[in-house]
Design a protein around this motif. Structure first.
Motif, short mmCIF file in Angstrom:
data_model
loop_
_atom_site.label_atom_id
_atom_site.label_comp_id
_atom_site.label_asym_id
_atom_site.label_seq_id
_atom_site.Cartn_x
_atom_site.Cartn_y
_atom_site.Cartn_z
N ALA A 37 -8.71 -2.96 -4.61
CA ALA A 37 -10.04 -3.08 -4.95
C ALA A 37 -10.21 -3.90 -6.40
O ALA A 37 -11.16 -4.67 -6.58
N ALA A 38 -9.33 -3.40 -7.22
CA ALA A 38 -9.35 -3.83 -8.56
C ALA A 38 -8.75 -5.44 -8.35
O ALA A 38 -9.51 -6.28 -9.00
N PHE A 77 -4.60 6.30 -1.76
CA PHE A 77 -5.41 6.19 -2.73
C PHE A 77 -5.09 5.18 -3.97
O PHE A 77 -6.00 4.39 -4.31
N GLU A 97 -7.05 1.52 -4.58
CA GLU A 97 -7.68 1.14 -5.92
C GLU A 97 -7.20 -0.06 -6.51
O GLU A 97 -7.69 -0.86 -7.16
#
Length: 64
Positions: free
Chosen positions: A56-57, A49, A53
């Motif tokens: 994605a950032a 996870f 993230e």
């Protein structure tokens, strides 16, 4: 002089407290191998996870 790059790691703040292994008492019928497996899978899911993230950032930053 080269400018230092701003990295995602500089922006990401993740605080984890290592839980005490004896915090959750086991029921007398619980298989310790199963408990160990569940903890291992939970750590892997949390790691996946956080990596997702971060990626994605990174993608959002590249789009800007």
């Amino acid at each position: 002089m080269a400018r230092q790059r701003d990295t995602i790691a500089g922006k990401l703040r993740l605080v984890l407290d290592a839980p005490d292994a004896n915090v959750t008492p086991l029921r007398s019928g619980a298989d310790p191998r199963l408990v160990s497996l569940v903890r291992l899978l939970a750590r892997q899911a949390a790691r996946d996870f956080v990596n997702a993230e971060v990626e994605a950032a990174r993608r959002r930053d590249l789009q800007d």
